[in-house]
Motif scaffolding. Structure first.
Motif, PDB file in Angstrom:
ATOM      1  N   GLY A   3       0.809  -1.212   0.000  1.00 48.11           N
ATOM      2  CA  GLY A   3       0.000   0.000   0.000  1.00 48.11           C
ATOM      3  C   GLY A   3       0.845   1.264   0.000  1.00 48.11           C
ATOM      4  N   THR A   4       0.307   2.309  -0.611  1.00 49.28           N
ATOM      5  CA  THR A   4       0.998   3.592  -0.643  1.00 49.28           C
ATOM      6  C   THR A   4       0.746   4.344   0.649  1.00 49.28           C
ATOM      7  OG1 THR A   4       0.713   3.741  -3.026  1.00 49.28           O
ATOM      8  CG2 THR A   4       1.266   5.779  -1.871  1.00 49.28           C
ATOM      9  N   LYS A   5       1.831   4.787   1.283  1.00 49.29           N
ATOM     10  CA  LYS A   5       1.699   5.492   2.556  1.00 49.29           C
ATOM     11  C   LYS A   5       1.244   6.915   2.315  1.00 49.29           C
ATOM     12  CE  LYS A   5       4.192   6.509   6.826  1.00 49.29           C
ATOM     13  NZ  LYS A   5       5.485   6.386   7.543  1.00 49.29           N
ATOM     14  N   ARG A   6       0.106   7.248   2.858  1.00 47.13           N
ATOM     15  CA  ARG A   6      -0.448   8.581   2.657  1.00 47.13           C
ATOM     16  C   ARG A   6       0.177   9.583   3.642  1.00 47.13           C
ATOM     17  NH1 ARG A   6      -6.814   8.622   2.291  1.00 47.13           N
ATOM     18  NH2 ARG A   6      -6.261  10.727   1.586  1.00 47.13           N
ATOM     19  N   LYS A   7       0.410  10.806   3.153  1.00 48.69           N
ATOM     20  CA  LYS A   7       0.972  11.865   3.976  1.00 48.69           C
ATOM     21  C   LYS A   7      -0.050  12.303   5.006  1.00 48.69           C
ATOM     22  CE  LYS A   7       2.970  16.484   3.701  1.00 48.69           C
ATOM     23  NZ  LYS A   7       3.345  17.619   2.815  1.00 48.69           N
ATOM     24  N   ARG A   8       0.385  12.378   6.257  1.00 51.68           N
ATOM     25  CA  ARG A   8      -0.510  12.761   7.344  1.00 51.68           C
ATOM     26  C   ARG A   8      -0.890  14.233   7.216  1.00 51.68           C
ATOM     27  NH1 ARG A   8       1.027  12.781  13.800  1.00 51.68           N
ATOM     28  NH2 ARG A   8      -0.513  14.356  14.431  1.00 51.68           N
ATOM     29  N   ARG A   9      -2.151  14.518   7.352  1.00 53.12           N
ATOM     30  CA  ARG A   9      -2.637  15.903   7.313  1.00 53.12           C
ATOM     31  C   ARG A   9      -2.638  16.443   8.741  1.00 53.12           C
ATOM     32  NH1 ARG A   9      -5.658  18.940   3.753  1.00 53.12           N
ATOM     33  NH2 ARG A   9      -6.857  20.643   4.685  1.00 53.12           N
ATOM     34  N   GLU A  10      -1.995  17.604   8.935  1.00 53.74           N
ATOM     35  CA  GLU A  10      -1.905  18.186  10.261  1.00 53.74           C
ATOM     36  C   GLU A  10      -3.262  18.725  10.705  1.00 53.74           C
ATOM     37  OE1 GLU A  10       0.894  17.810  11.880  1.00 53.74           O
ATOM     38  OE2 GLU A  10       1.823  16.953  10.097  1.00 53.74           O
ATOM     39  N   SER A  11      -3.548  18.539  11.989  1.00 60.26           N
ATOM     40  CA  SER A  11      -4.813  19.060  12.515  1.00 60.26           C
ATOM     41  C   SER A  11      -4.781  20.587  12.610  1.00 60.26           C
ATOM     42  CB  SER A  11      -5.094  18.459  13.903  1.00 60.26           C
ATOM     43  OG  SER A  11      -4.036  18.780  14.805  1.00 60.26           O
ATOM     44  N   PHE A  12      -3.569  21.161  12.709  1.00 62.27           N
ATOM     45  CA  PHE A  12      -3.415  22.615  12.744  1.00 62.27           C
ATOM     46  C   PHE A  12      -2.139  22.969  11.996  1.00 62.27           C
ATOM     47  CE2 PHE A  12      -1.411  26.385  14.627  1.00 62.27           C
ATOM     48  CZ  PHE A  12      -2.416  27.329  14.419  1.00 62.27           C
ATOM     49  N   GLY A  13      -2.279  23.852  11.062  1.00 60.20           N
ATOM     50  CA  GLY A  13      -1.109  24.282  10.320  1.00 60.20           C
ATOM     51  C   GLY A  13      -0.697  23.281   9.264  1.00 60.20           C
ATOM     52  N   ALA A  14       0.517  23.509   8.729  1.00 64.90           N
ATOM     53  CA  ALA A  14       1.045  22.643   7.674  1.00 64.90           C
ATOM     54  C   ALA A  14       2.547  22.499   7.846  1.00 64.90           C
ATOM     55  CB  ALA A  14       0.719  23.241   6.307  1.00 64.90           C
ATOM     56  N   ILE A  15       3.048  21.332   7.448  1.00 61.38           N
ATOM     57  CA  ILE A  15       4.484  21.066   7.512  1.00 61.38           C
ATOM     58  C   ILE A  15       4.920  20.488   6.179  1.00 61.38           C
ATOM     59  CG2 ILE A  15       6.319  19.759   8.654  1.00 61.38           C
ATOM     60  CD1 ILE A  15       4.547  19.595  11.135  1.00 61.38           C
ATOM     61  N   ARG A  16       6.032  21.020   5.650  1.00 60.11           N
ATOM     62  CA  ARG A  16       6.566  20.450   4.418  1.00 60.11           C
ATOM     63  C   ARG A  16       8.067  20.209   4.595  1.00 60.11           C
ATOM     64  NH1 ARG A  16       9.111  23.717   0.546  1.00 60.11           N
ATOM     65  NH2 ARG A  16       9.271  25.944   1.079  1.00 60.11           N
ATOM     66  N   LYS A  17       8.492  19.122   3.954  1.00 63.77           N
ATOM     67  CA  LYS A  17       9.901  18.762   4.038  1.00 63.77           C
ATOM     68  C   LYS A  17      10.648  19.415   2.887  1.00 63.77           C
ATOM     69  CE  LYS A  17      12.893  14.785   4.904  1.00 63.77           C
ATOM     70  NZ  LYS A  17      12.946  13.305   5.042  1.00 63.77           N
ATOM     71  N   ARG A  18      11.684  20.151   3.203  1.00 58.11           N
ATOM     72  CA  ARG A  18      12.440  20.853   2.182  1.00 58.11           C
ATOM     73  C   ARG A  18      13.519  19.947   1.602  1.00 58.11           C
ATOM     74  NH1 ARG A  18      13.444  26.962   4.210  1.00 58.11           N
ATOM     75  NH2 ARG A  18      13.832  27.110   1.960  1.00 58.11           N
ATOM     76  N   GLU A  19      14.101  20.356   0.489  1.00 56.21           N
ATOM     77  CA  GLU A  19      15.128  19.558  -0.175  1.00 56.21           C
ATOM     78  C   GLU A  19      16.319  19.304   0.739  1.00 56.21           C
ATOM     79  OE1 GLU A  19      16.250  21.344  -3.823  1.00 56.21           O
ATOM     80  OE2 GLU A  19      14.278  21.116  -4.754  1.00 56.21           O
ATOM     81  N   SER A  20      16.549  20.227   1.677  1.00 55.91           N
ATOM     82  CA  SER A  20      17.659  20.071   2.617  1.00 55.91           C
ATOM     83  C   SER A  20      17.409  18.963   3.630  1.00 55.91           C
ATOM     84  CB  SER A  20      17.896  21.386   3.365  1.00 55.91           C
ATOM     85  OG  SER A  20      16.753  21.727   4.145  1.00 55.91           O
ATOM     86  N   GLY A  21      16.156  18.482   3.702  1.00 56.33           N
ATOM     87  CA  GLY A  21      15.805  17.460   4.670  1.00 56.33           C
ATOM     88  C   GLY A  21      15.189  18.041   5.931  1.00 56.33           C
ATOM     89  N   ARG A  22      15.243  19.368   6.078  1.00 55.04           N
ATOM     90  CA  ARG A  22      14.671  20.019   7.249  1.00 55.04           C
ATOM     91  C   ARG A  22      13.187  20.292   7.002  1.00 55.04           C
ATOM     92  NH1 ARG A  22      18.056  21.606  11.009  1.00 55.04           N
ATOM     93  NH2 ARG A  22      16.728  23.293  11.753  1.00 55.04           N
ATOM     94  N   HIS A  23      12.468  20.562   8.093  1.00 54.45           N
ATOM     95  CA  HIS A  23      11.020  20.715   8.019  1.00 54.45           C
ATOM     96  C   HIS A  23      10.593  22.163   8.269  1.00 54.45           C
ATOM     97  CE1 HIS A  23      11.799  16.460   8.875  1.00 54.45           C
ATOM     98  NE2 HIS A  23      10.655  16.207   8.241  1.00 54.45           N
ATOM     99  N   GLN A  24       9.730  22.644   7.424  1.00 49.74           N
ATOM    100  CA  GLN A  24       9.225  24.011   7.549  1.00 49.74           C
ATOM    101  C   GLN A  24       7.756  23.958   7.973  1.00 49.74           C
ATOM    102  OE1 GLN A  24       8.575  26.465   3.982  1.00 49.74           O
ATOM    103  NE2 GLN A  24       9.762  28.065   5.016  1.00 49.74           N
ATOM    104  N   ALA A  25       7.432  24.720   9.025  1.00 48.49           N
ATOM    105  CA  ALA A  25       6.067  24.751   9.554  1.00 48.49           C
ATOM    106  C   ALA A  25       5.435  26.115   9.299  1.00 48.49           C
ATOM    107  CB  ALA A  25       6.067  24.437  11.044  1.00 48.49           C
ATOM    108  N   THR A  45       8.601  16.067  14.479  1.00 51.19           N
ATOM    109  CA  THR A  45       8.094  16.234  15.839  1.00 51.19           C
ATOM    110  C   THR A  45       8.355  17.658  16.351  1.00 51.19           C
ATOM    111  OG1 THR A  45       8.467  13.893  16.340  1.00 51.19           O
ATOM    112  CG2 THR A  45       8.250  15.405  18.214  1.00 51.19           C
ATOM    113  N   ASP A  46       9.555  18.175  16.072  1.00 51.27           N
ATOM    114  CA  ASP A  46       9.878  19.549  16.493  1.00 51.27           C
ATOM    115  C   ASP A  46       8.963  20.555  15.808  1.00 51.27           C
ATOM    116  OD1 ASP A  46      11.911  18.625  18.098  1.00 51.27           O
ATOM    117  OD2 ASP A  46      13.484  18.942  16.597  1.00 51.27           O
ATOM    118  N   ALA A  47       8.699  20.335  14.528  1.00 49.52           N
ATOM    119  CA  ALA A  47       7.834  21.256  13.783  1.00 49.52           C
ATOM    120  C   ALA A  47       6.419  21.219  14.341  1.00 49.52           C
ATOM    121  CB  ALA A  47       7.828  20.876  12.304  1.00 49.52           C
ATOM    122  N   ARG A  48       5.927  20.027  14.674  1.00 47.75           N
ATOM    123  CA  ARG A  48       4.581  19.907  15.239  1.00 47.75           C
ATOM    124  C   ARG A  48       4.522  20.540  16.628  1.00 47.75           C
ATOM    125  NH1 ARG A  48       4.035  13.718  13.125  1.00 47.75           N
ATOM    126  NH2 ARG A  48       3.077  14.196  11.084  1.00 47.75           N
ATOM    127  N   GLY A  49       5.619  20.436  17.379  1.00 45.22           N
ATOM    128  CA  GLY A  49       5.644  21.060  18.688  1.00 45.22           C
ATOM    129  C   GLY A  49       5.509  22.584  18.575  1.00 45.22           C
TER     130      GLY A  49
END
Length: 382
Positions: A3-25, A45-49
């Protein structure tokens, strides 16, 4: 089938993974605008926090659009170099009247940024430390440039004070007590009456009246070289000088005509009667009678007189008076001293010299000869 793993939708806000591997919230605030975190995060986890903290502030009613904007601005400023920010500061700086910097002032600030402040040019704002500022200032003092060090430090402190207000810095690293007010301690000594006469006897004849106006009217060089025939008015046996404009020379721009140094600089000064003949001779022999003709033009008779050109004449005259140390500005001090000896009050000196404050006028009130006069008056009372 995997099965294809679906991207989790945030309950508040949005998070995207950048090409550098870091996460932007990011999230949409109560103001309807999207706000990005002031930094990226190592893990999801840090971005969600961070998003959880922002959501909590919104729910508690403590969220502030200004706080968020300030944080974003601070993050953008982390990569800004001092030279870049300083240029923005100079271009947008306004005085207490809401006016931009005058061309001469802006040019002087740029000179300081490119000169004594150059060690900070390629530094990020956040990389400028208290220790770094202290070491830089100490090096300038060791080089013997005390007055310039004070001017450069004052500019650096003003620029970084604005950076703090903009949220780009937490604290201003300029913490050296008294650094902005340091000076070489050299005092301007006005000429004596005999020295002034020696200058008048040896200055190029067409500039004798310039010496008179500087010494007895206390006009600044920029005011003097913008004076025109229409600005002199004769009333009986005296001339009145109407100062309303000034000219400055700005590197890369040439002569720039503008206002006097301050609003108080617009004034009318009455010359003492004993210099009337010198002024009258100048008007008759050295200038055109057209109202807009400059009183002291350059050699072409039309353009403004540069300090470089004039100082060739001035230097010869002051050396003849055995005062090679005396700057042109000392003549302004002479006028203030003579007015004080004649009984002028501080308020009258302030008006005559075109100062905005009495404190500024006091700096020009030299006391040479004043003690003797006071002693004679005391004797008269006895």
């Amino acid at each position: 089938m995997v099965g294809t793993k679906r991207k989790r939708r945030e309950s508040f806000g949005a998070i995207r993974k950048r090409e550098s591997g870091r996460h932007q919230a990011s999230y949409v605030g109560p103001d309807g605008e999207r706000h990005n975190a002031p930094q990226t995060f190592d893990t999801m986890t840090d971005a969600r926090g961070w998003l959880a903290i922002q959501q909590g502030r919104i729910l508690q009613g403590t969220w502030s659009e200004m706080d968020t904007a300030k944080a974003e601005s601070a993050q953008r400023g982390r990569g800004m170099l001092f030279a870049e920010y300083a240029e923005q500061w100079i271009a947008t700086r306004t005085n207490r009247h809401g006016d931009h910097l005058r061309p001469r002032t802006a040019s002087e600030y740029r000179r300081l940024v490119a000169g004594p402040l150059k060690p900070f040019a390629e530094s990020r704002l956040t990389a400028i430390t208290t220790e770094g500022v202290r070491g830089w200032y100490s090096a300038l003092l060791a080089a013997g440039t005390k007055t310039q060090a004070a001017r450069a430090y004052e500019l650096l402190k003003s620029i970084l004070t604005t950076a703090v207000a903009d949220g780009r810095l937490k604290v201003n690293p300029c913490q050296i007590r008294g650094a902005a007010s340091a000076s070489t301690g050299k005092k301007v000594v006005p000429p004596t009456a005999s020295e002034l006469q020696a200058i008048l006897d040896n200055i190029t004849p067409r500039y004798r009246a310039a010496v008179i106006l500087a010494a007895w009217a206390g006009v600044r060089y920029g005011e003097l070289t913008e004076l025109r025939v229409k600005d002199l008015e004769r009333a009986g046996d005296v001339y009145m000088v109407n100062v309303a404009r000034a000219v400055t020379h700005v590197t890369g721009q040439g002569f720039v005509l503008g206002e006097t140094k301050s609003e108080a600089g617009v004034r009318t000064i009455v010359l003492p009667p004993h210099v009337t003949d010198i002024v009258a001779t100048h008007l008759t022999e050295y200038v055109s009678r057209f109202p807009d003709s400059l009183l002291f033009p350059a050699a072409d008779g039309v353009t403004h007189l540069s300090q470089t050109s004039f100082y060739k004449h001035w230097d010869r005259a002051r050396k003849a008076a055995k005062r090679p140390d005396m700057p042109w500005h000392a003549l302004r001090h002479y006028g203030a001293t003579r007015a004080a000896l004649a009984g002028a009050t501080l308020k009258e000196l302030q008006t005559r010299l075109g100062h905005s404050t009495v404190a500024a006028a006091m700096r020009y009130q030299h006391t040479a000869g004043r003690d003797e006069e006071l002693a004679r008056r005391m004797s008269d009372l006895a």
